[in-house]
Design a protein around this motif. Structure first.
Motif, PDB file in Angstrom:
ATOM      1  N   VAL A   1       5.870  -1.291   2.056  1.00 14.31           N
ATOM      2  CA  VAL A   1       7.330  -1.380   2.203  1.00 14.31           C
ATOM      3  C   VAL A   1       7.927   0.020   2.282  1.00 14.31           C
ATOM      4  O   VAL A   1       9.037   0.189   2.756  1.00 14.31           O
ATOM      5  CB  VAL A   1       7.990  -2.170   1.046  1.00 14.31           C
ATOM      6  CG1 VAL A   1       7.477  -3.606   1.015  1.00 14.31           C
ATOM      7  CG2 VAL A   1       7.790  -1.494  -0.302  1.00 14.31           C
ATOM      8  N   ASP A   2       7.206   1.043   1.799  1.00 16.75           N
ATOM      9  CA  ASP A   2       7.681   2.417   1.649  1.00 16.75           C
ATOM     10  C   ASP A   2       8.805   2.478   0.612  1.00 16.75           C
ATOM     11  O   ASP A   2       9.247   1.450   0.103  1.00 16.75           O
ATOM     12  CB  ASP A   2       8.127   3.032   2.985  1.00 16.75           C
ATOM     13  CG  ASP A   2       8.101   4.576   2.947  1.00 16.75           C
ATOM     14  OD1 ASP A   2       7.761   5.148   1.895  1.00 16.75           O
ATOM     15  OD2 ASP A   2       8.429   5.205   3.972  1.00 16.75           O
ATOM     16  N   GLY A   3       9.253   3.675   0.296  1.00 19.88           N
ATOM     17  CA  GLY A   3      10.262   3.864  -0.740  1.00 19.88           C
ATOM     18  C   GLY A   3      11.570   3.184  -0.379  1.00 19.88           C
ATOM     19  O   GLY A   3      11.870   2.949   0.783  1.00 19.88           O
TER      20      GLY A   3
ATOM     21  N   THR B   1       0.796  -1.236   0.000  1.00 20.05           N
ATOM     22  CA  THR B   1       0.000   0.000   0.000  1.00 20.05           C
ATOM     23  C   THR B   1       0.829   1.286   0.000  1.00 20.05           C
ATOM     24  O   THR B   1       0.241   2.374   0.006  1.00 20.05           O
ATOM     25  CB  THR B   1      -0.933   0.040   1.226  1.00 20.05           C
ATOM     26  OG1 THR B   1      -0.143  -0.177   2.396  1.00 20.05           O
ATOM     27  CG2 THR B   1      -2.020  -1.003   1.123  1.00 20.05           C
ATOM     28  N   HIS B   2       2.154   1.174   0.016  1.00 18.74           N
ATOM     29  CA  HIS B   2       2.933   2.422  -0.029  1.00 18.74           C
ATOM     30  C   HIS B   2       4.345   2.163  -0.551  1.00 18.74           C
ATOM     31  O   HIS B   2       5.031   1.273  -0.057  1.00 18.74           O
ATOM     32  CB  HIS B   2       2.996   3.052   1.363  1.00 18.74           C
ATOM     33  CG  HIS B   2       3.592   4.433   1.352  1.00 18.74           C
ATOM     34  ND1 HIS B   2       3.007   5.492   0.675  1.00 18.74           N
ATOM     35  CD2 HIS B   2       4.724   4.941   1.913  1.00 18.74           C
ATOM     36  CE1 HIS B   2       3.753   6.581   0.829  1.00 18.74           C
ATOM     37  NE2 HIS B   2       4.804   6.279   1.572  1.00 18.74           N
ATOM     38  N   HIS B   3       4.741   2.979  -1.535  1.00 22.23           N
ATOM     39  CA  HIS B   3       6.062   2.815  -2.140  1.00 22.23           C
ATOM     40  C   HIS B   3       6.409   4.092  -2.885  1.00 22.23           C
ATOM     41  O   HIS B   3       5.540   4.923  -3.166  1.00 22.23           O
ATOM     42  CB  HIS B   3       6.024   1.645  -3.134  1.00 22.23           C
ATOM     43  CG  HIS B   3       7.358   0.967  -3.340  1.00 22.23           C
ATOM     44  ND1 HIS B   3       8.520   1.662  -3.567  1.00 22.23           N
ATOM     45  CD2 HIS B   3       7.699  -0.340  -3.348  1.00 22.23           C
ATOM     46  CE1 HIS B   3       9.518   0.795  -3.711  1.00 22.23           C
ATOM     47  NE2 HIS B   3       9.055  -0.423  -3.575  1.00 22.23           N
ATOM     48  N   HIS B   4       7.692   4.278  -3.174  1.00 20.96           N
ATOM     49  CA  HIS B   4       8.143   5.296  -4.134  1.00 20.96           C
ATOM     50  C   HIS B   4       9.154   4.571  -5.011  1.00 20.96           C
ATOM     51  O   HIS B   4      10.324   4.447  -4.647  1.00 20.96           O
ATOM     52  CB  HIS B   4       8.796   6.485  -3.416  1.00 20.96           C
ATOM     53  CG  HIS B   4       7.968   6.999  -2.268  1.00 20.96           C
ATOM     54  ND1 HIS B   4       6.800   7.697  -2.458  1.00 20.96           N
ATOM     55  CD2 HIS B   4       8.121   6.885  -0.925  1.00 20.96           C
ATOM     56  CE1 HIS B   4       6.276   7.996  -1.282  1.00 20.96           C
ATOM     57  NE2 HIS B   4       7.047   7.512  -0.339  1.00 20.96           N
ATOM     58  N   PHE B   5       8.680   4.060  -6.139  1.00 21.35           N
ATOM     59  CA  PHE B   5       9.504   3.183  -6.981  1.00 21.35           C
ATOM     60  C   PHE B   5      10.840   3.826  -7.351  1.00 21.35           C
ATOM     61  O   PHE B   5      11.877   3.164  -7.410  1.00 21.35           O
ATOM     62  CB  PHE B   5       8.766   2.823  -8.271  1.00 21.35           C
ATOM     63  CG  PHE B   5       7.544   1.947  -8.096  1.00 21.35           C
ATOM     64  CD1 PHE B   5       7.385   1.150  -6.964  1.00 21.35           C
ATOM     65  CD2 PHE B   5       6.575   1.899  -9.087  1.00 21.35           C
ATOM     66  CE1 PHE B   5       6.263   0.339  -6.823  1.00 21.35           C
ATOM     67  CE2 PHE B   5       5.454   1.087  -8.956  1.00 21.35           C
ATOM     68  CZ  PHE B   5       5.285   0.317  -7.829  1.00 21.35           C
TER      69      PHE B   5
ATOM     70  N   ALA C   1      -0.186   7.021   4.662  1.00 21.65           N
ATOM     71  CA  ALA C   1       1.077   6.311   4.890  1.00 21.65           C
ATOM     72  C   ALA C   1       1.580   6.662   6.291  1.00 21.65           C
ATOM     73  O   ALA C   1       1.553   7.824   6.687  1.00 21.65           O
ATOM     74  CB  ALA C   1       2.107   6.722   3.852  1.00 21.65           C
ATOM     75  N   HIS C   2       1.992   5.651   7.026  1.00 25.14           N
ATOM     76  CA  HIS C   2       2.616   5.732   8.357  1.00 25.14           C
ATOM     77  C   HIS C   2       1.605   5.831   9.495  1.00 25.14           C
ATOM     78  O   HIS C   2       1.460   4.897  10.257  1.00 25.14           O
ATOM     79  CB  HIS C   2       3.656   6.860   8.441  1.00 25.14           C
ATOM     80  CG  HIS C   2       4.671   6.762   7.354  1.00 25.14           C
ATOM     81  ND1 HIS C   2       5.544   5.700   7.263  1.00 25.14           N
ATOM     82  CD2 HIS C   2       4.923   7.547   6.280  1.00 25.14           C
ATOM     83  CE1 HIS C   2       6.296   5.842   6.179  1.00 25.14           C
ATOM     84  NE2 HIS C   2       5.939   6.953   5.560  1.00 25.14           N
ATOM     85  N   GLY C   3       0.944   6.965   9.686  1.00 24.18           N
ATOM     86  CA  GLY C   3      -0.070   7.078  10.744  1.00 24.18           C
ATOM     87  C   GLY C   3       0.448   6.685  12.114  1.00 24.18           C
ATOM     88  O   GLY C   3      -0.051   5.736  12.726  1.00 24.18           O
TER      89      GLY C   3
ATOM     90  N   THR D   1      -1.953  10.138   1.209  1.00 19.17           N
ATOM     91  CA  THR D   1      -0.905  11.087   1.592  1.00 19.17           C
ATOM     92  C   THR D   1      -0.085  10.509   2.743  1.00 19.17           C
ATOM     93  O   THR D   1      -0.470   9.504   3.337  1.00 19.17           O
ATOM     94  CB  THR D   1      -1.504  12.460   2.004  1.00 19.17           C
ATOM     95  OG1 THR D   1      -0.458  13.424   2.134  1.00 19.17           O
ATOM     96  CG2 THR D   1      -2.248  12.383   3.340  1.00 19.17           C
ATOM     97  N   HIS D   2       1.067  11.123   3.004  1.00 19.15           N
ATOM     98  CA  HIS D   2       1.842  10.797   4.209  1.00 19.15           C
ATOM     99  C   HIS D   2       1.226  11.585   5.362  1.00 19.15           C
ATOM    100  O   HIS D   2       1.048  12.795   5.239  1.00 19.15           O
ATOM    101  CB  HIS D   2       3.286  11.265   4.075  1.00 19.15           C
ATOM    102  CG  HIS D   2       4.086  10.560   3.019  1.00 19.15           C
ATOM    103  ND1 HIS D   2       4.193  11.025   1.738  1.00 19.15           N
ATOM    104  CD2 HIS D   2       4.841   9.433   3.074  1.00 19.15           C
ATOM    105  CE1 HIS D   2       4.979  10.211   1.038  1.00 19.15           C
ATOM    106  NE2 HIS D   2       5.392   9.236   1.815  1.00 19.15           N
ATOM    107  N   LEU D   3       0.927  10.946   6.472  1.00 16.14           N
ATOM    108  CA  LEU D   3       0.401  11.720   7.607  1.00 16.14           C
ATOM    109  C   LEU D   3       0.846  11.142   8.952  1.00 16.14           C
ATOM    110  O   LEU D   3       0.918   9.938   9.135  1.00 16.14           O
ATOM    111  CB  LEU D   3      -1.122  11.799   7.578  1.00 16.14           C
ATOM    112  CG  LEU D   3      -1.628  13.053   8.310  1.00 16.14           C
ATOM    113  CD1 LEU D   3      -1.699  14.233   7.354  1.00 16.14           C
ATOM    114  CD2 LEU D   3      -2.987  12.829   8.958  1.00 16.14           C
TER     115      LEU D   3
HETATM  116 ZN   LIG Z   1       6.562   7.362   1.730  1.00 13.37          ZN
END
Ligand SMILES: [Zn+2]
Length: 442
Positions: A314-316, A58-62, A263-265, A226-228
């Motif tokens: 996994v995030d970026g 659910t979250h990445h920056h390829f 993302a994160h929370g 969004t990142h929050l």
């Molecule tokens: Zn991120």
């Protein structure tokens, strides 16, 4: 064509002890203990496999795969890490994003992932067609993707964090958001490509852009991302700039709905968790990134109990620095144990988060479960490596012993990974090309 994935070692689905039947792109039936399916055209012997629903990231920056373990950024907290990397990322070119996307999707798929969300918010001159590039790559690989049309319109000159050269103005962002929604967003069940709108984070966007994105998402029936509440720095920034805590900013800009996943929370108070749960806002728990940047621990159990969808990301790859979904499950279990105790976050919890929970974050009710009518997205793992030898519970072993590479992966009924290798892709060639592209960021 009805194919019986027969007699698995274990399967993450109730009443499917003898496996599952796939027909076309969908799952036709689960086969219970002692049962035999009626009409079968083919059988796949899964007696050496543990079967999972395809994992959902659910979250990445390829693009960040090009700057893993970068010496300018390692050993720094979020804001210092970002300001070190922004000028390096500002050099990103279309052919580099293409290779980064191909590499990240392949890496994810080899770890059992069948649907990936990417959050692309970096738009230096020349990279206006970032979403188009990512869609072409996902289609070529046969993976499902929610491509988030990210955005930043608050740069250094306006008191934001990113440099001026990577942001766009609100008008450009909204026009391109509509363009890619019209071109690529498919809200129907079974969709391969969906588009989400994703202003980057409170410290790189304006309040107006948050509101306008929410209105556009409503019109096009797409998700918002969004990142929050990633760090305490962010909370201080919001209080100083907007006079609001981050969750109040969401409320004021029309984001408190199940369209949104964050993302994160991490840094919510108890009352905010109740509000988010009630609204059905989802949270992508990015355990590895949160540990690397020492951001904190997501209150997953409280959020889930309040009604939020909890998914995994996994995030970026500049803060993980790998794109392995099975590792993400293991990290979520470990950091969850540290927070809640040894009897709380189980292997079944993290399997649920990485499949059903993640699917709910992305607004999907057609993937993430092995159930009749769901898409035939499956990840099959063997337990033949030394790390599994002596393991008793095969499902728990996947998480506890550290499975990280699928033997077979099916997306929409098609095998995309066979014998641990991506079908129709020269993996060594891709790695060589990607490494060459990464050298430009040294
Ligand atoms: Zn991120």
């Amino acid at each position: 064509m009805r194919t019986w994935i027969k007699d698995p070692l274990a399967i993450f689905a109730d009443g499917a002890e003898r496996g599952v039947v796939a027909e076309g792109t969908r799952i036709a039936e689960r086969v219970a203990r002692g049962a035999t399916p009626e009409r079968i055209d083919a059988t796949f012997d899964a007696s050496r496999h543990v079967v999972l629903p395809g994992l959902v990231n659910t979250h990445h920056h390829f693009y960040q795969t090009l700057t893993r373990a970068h010496p300018s950024a390692i050993n720094k907290p979020l804001f210092a890490w970002l300001t070190a990397l922004y000028p390096i990322w500002a050099r990103l070119k279309p052919h580099q994003l293409r290779l980064a996307t191909r590499l990240a999707l392949t890496e994810l798929m080899l770890s059992g992932c069948t649907t990936a969300a990417d959050h692309h918010y970096l738009y230096p001159a020349g990279l206006e067609n970032a979403v188009d590039i990512e869609v072409e790559e996902a289609r070529a690989l046969g993976m499902r993707m929610t491509v988030s049309r990210g955005s930043m319109n608050l740069s250094e000159k306006d008191g934001g964090l990113p440099p001026d050269s990577v942001v766009q103005d609100e008008e450009t962002i909204l026009a391109d958001s509509e363009r890619v929604l019209k071109l690529f967003h498919d809200p129907k069940p079974g969709a391969q490509i969906r588009v989400a709108l994703a202003p980057c984070s409170p410290f790189s966007i304006s309040k107006e852009l948050m509101s306008a994105s929410a209105r556009l998402a409503e019109r096009y029936e797409c998700q918002l991302h969004t990142h929050l509440c990633e760090t305490e720095d962010e909370e201080r920034f919001c209080l100083k700039t907007y006079g609001l805590r981050p969750v109040d900013l969401l409320e004021e800009t029309g984001w408190m709905s199940s369209r949104a996943w964050l993302a994160h929370g991490i840094h919510f108070n108890a009352h905010e968790i109740v509000r988010l749960g009630k609204a059905g806002v989802g949270v992508s728990h990015c355990a590895a990134s949160n540990m690397v940047l020492a951001s904190g621990i997501c209150p997953t159990c409280e959020l889930e109990a309040a009604g939020s969808a909890v998914g995994l990301g996994v995030d970026g790859s500049a803060s993980n620095d790998s794109s392995n979904m099975m590792e993400a499950l293991r990290h979520a279990l470990m950091v969850g144990r540290l927070r809640y105790g040894a009897d709380r976050v189980t292997h079944r919890d993290v399997l649920r988060w990485g499949t059903q929970g993640s699917a709910r974050c992305l607004g999907r009710s057609d993937i993430g479960r092995i159930e009749a009518g769901y898409e035939a997205d499956l990840a099959l793992f063997k337990l033949d490596e030394p790390r599994f030898s002596g393991a008793h519970d095969p499902l728990a072993a996947l998480v506890l012993c550290g499975a990280h590479r699928a033997d077979r992966v099916k997306v929409a009924g098609e095998w995309r990974v066979v014998d641990g290798q991506p079908v129709g892709l020269d993996l060594e060639g891709l790695i060589a090309e990607h490494k060459r592209a990464a050298r430009d960021f040294a």
